[in-house]
Write a protein that holds these residues in place. Structure first.
Motif, PDB file in Angstrom:
ATOM      1  N   TYR A 286       0.828  -1.205   0.000  1.00 58.68           N
ATOM      2  CA  TYR A 286       0.000   0.000   0.000  1.00 58.68           C
ATOM      3  C   TYR A 286       0.857   1.247   0.000  1.00 58.68           C
TER       4      TYR A 286
ATOM      5  N   THR B 172       0.492   5.884   0.434  1.00 62.71           N
ATOM      6  CA  THR B 172      -0.306   6.905   1.111  1.00 62.71           C
ATOM      7  C   THR B 172      -0.306   8.263   0.416  1.00 62.71           C
TER       8      THR B 172
ATOM      9  N   TYR C 132      -1.334  10.243  -2.677  1.00 59.83           N
ATOM     10  CA  TYR C 132      -2.159  10.161  -3.888  1.00 59.83           C
ATOM     11  C   TYR C 132      -2.132  11.460  -4.680  1.00 59.83           C
TER      12      TYR C 132
ATOM     13  N   LYS D 279     -10.071   7.678  -2.962  1.00 60.46           N
ATOM     14  CA  LYS D 279      -9.116   6.993  -2.094  1.00 60.46           C
ATOM     15  C   LYS D 279      -9.147   5.475  -2.208  1.00 60.46           C
ATOM     16  N   ILE D 280     -10.094   4.912  -2.922  1.00 59.17           N
ATOM     17  CA  ILE D 280     -10.131   3.454  -3.104  1.00 59.17           C
ATOM     18  C   ILE D 280      -9.561   3.183  -4.497  1.00 59.17           C
TER      19      ILE D 280
ATOM     20  N   SER E 175      -4.129   1.847  -2.344  1.00 55.22           N
ATOM     21  CA  SER E 175      -4.160   2.967  -1.396  1.00 55.22           C
ATOM     22  C   SER E 175      -4.283   2.371   0.001  1.00 55.22           C
ATOM     23  N   GLN E 176      -3.820   3.094   1.002  1.00 54.67           N
ATOM     24  CA  GLN E 176      -3.898   2.587   2.369  1.00 54.67           C
ATOM     25  C   GLN E 176      -5.351   2.301   2.745  1.00 54.67           C
ATOM     26  N   GLU E 177      -6.269   3.149   2.283  1.00 57.69           N
ATOM     27  CA  GLU E 177      -7.692   2.953   2.594  1.00 57.69           C
ATOM     28  C   GLU E 177      -8.221   1.649   1.992  1.00 57.69           C
ATOM     29  N   ALA E 178      -7.817   1.329   0.779  1.00 60.91           N
ATOM     30  CA  ALA E 178      -8.250   0.078   0.144  1.00 60.91           C
ATOM     31  C   ALA E 178      -7.613  -1.123   0.841  1.00 60.91           C
TER      32      ALA E 178
ATOM     33  N   SER F 290      -6.569  -1.386   3.883  1.00 61.63           N
ATOM     34  CA  SER F 290      -7.107  -1.598   5.235  1.00 61.63           C
ATOM     35  C   SER F 290      -8.485  -2.253   5.215  1.00 61.63           C
ATOM     36  N   GLN F 291      -9.174  -2.225   4.097  1.00 64.55           N
ATOM     37  CA  GLN F 291     -10.472  -2.906   4.015  1.00 64.55           C
ATOM     38  C   GLN F 291     -10.316  -4.414   3.918  1.00 64.55           C
TER      39      GLN F 291
END
Length: 131
Positions: A32, A34, A36, A49-50, A109-112, A114-115
């Motif tokens: 991942y 961070t 973008y 962010k995804i 991405s970090q958000e993706a 982390s899911q």
């Protein structure tokens, strides 16, 4: 007898659709990132962010831009976080290129990330499918 034949046809279609979707899953790894603020596909226009960056395995000379991939964590690549997967999947949009030396097939991405996994894992095994 016609009802029984219809039932077999429906069951056959359901089973074949399951095998069809599984046949196209590709295994790889994910890391991942961070930052973008820049991307290779959209002249640095924010794409949310995804998102993900594609390694050479996926990039396809830039044709990967805009493609959507469903990504699922399948396991740990190290012993630091032995069971990082959440059991969820995430659908990401390819917005960037992860240049040679990229540590993962997809750089999420970090958000993706982390899911689908504990970010402390850093790198995970994945299955991904274009959707």
């Amino acid at each position: 007898m016609a009802i029984q034949g219809t039932a077999f046809l429906i069951v056959g279609l359901v089973i074949s659709s399951c095998f069809f979707s599984m046949a196209f899953a590709v295994s790889g790894t994910a890391t991942y990132y961070t930052d973008y603020s820049t991307n290779a596909c959209y002249n640095n226009v924010d794409q949310g962010k995804i998102i993900a960056a594609a390694s050479d395995d996926v990039w396809d000379g830039g044709a990967a831009c805009g493609r959507m991939y469903s990504v699922t964590c399948t396991g740990a690549t190290n012993q630091g976080v032995p069971q990082p997967c959440t059991g969820a999947s995430v659908t990401v949009k390819i917005v960037d290129y992860c240049p040679a030396g990229c540590q993962g097939t997809l750089d999420l991405s970090q958000e993706a990330f982390s899911q689908i996994a504990d970010v402390n894992a850093g790198k995970i095994y994945i299955d991904y499918t274009q959707v």
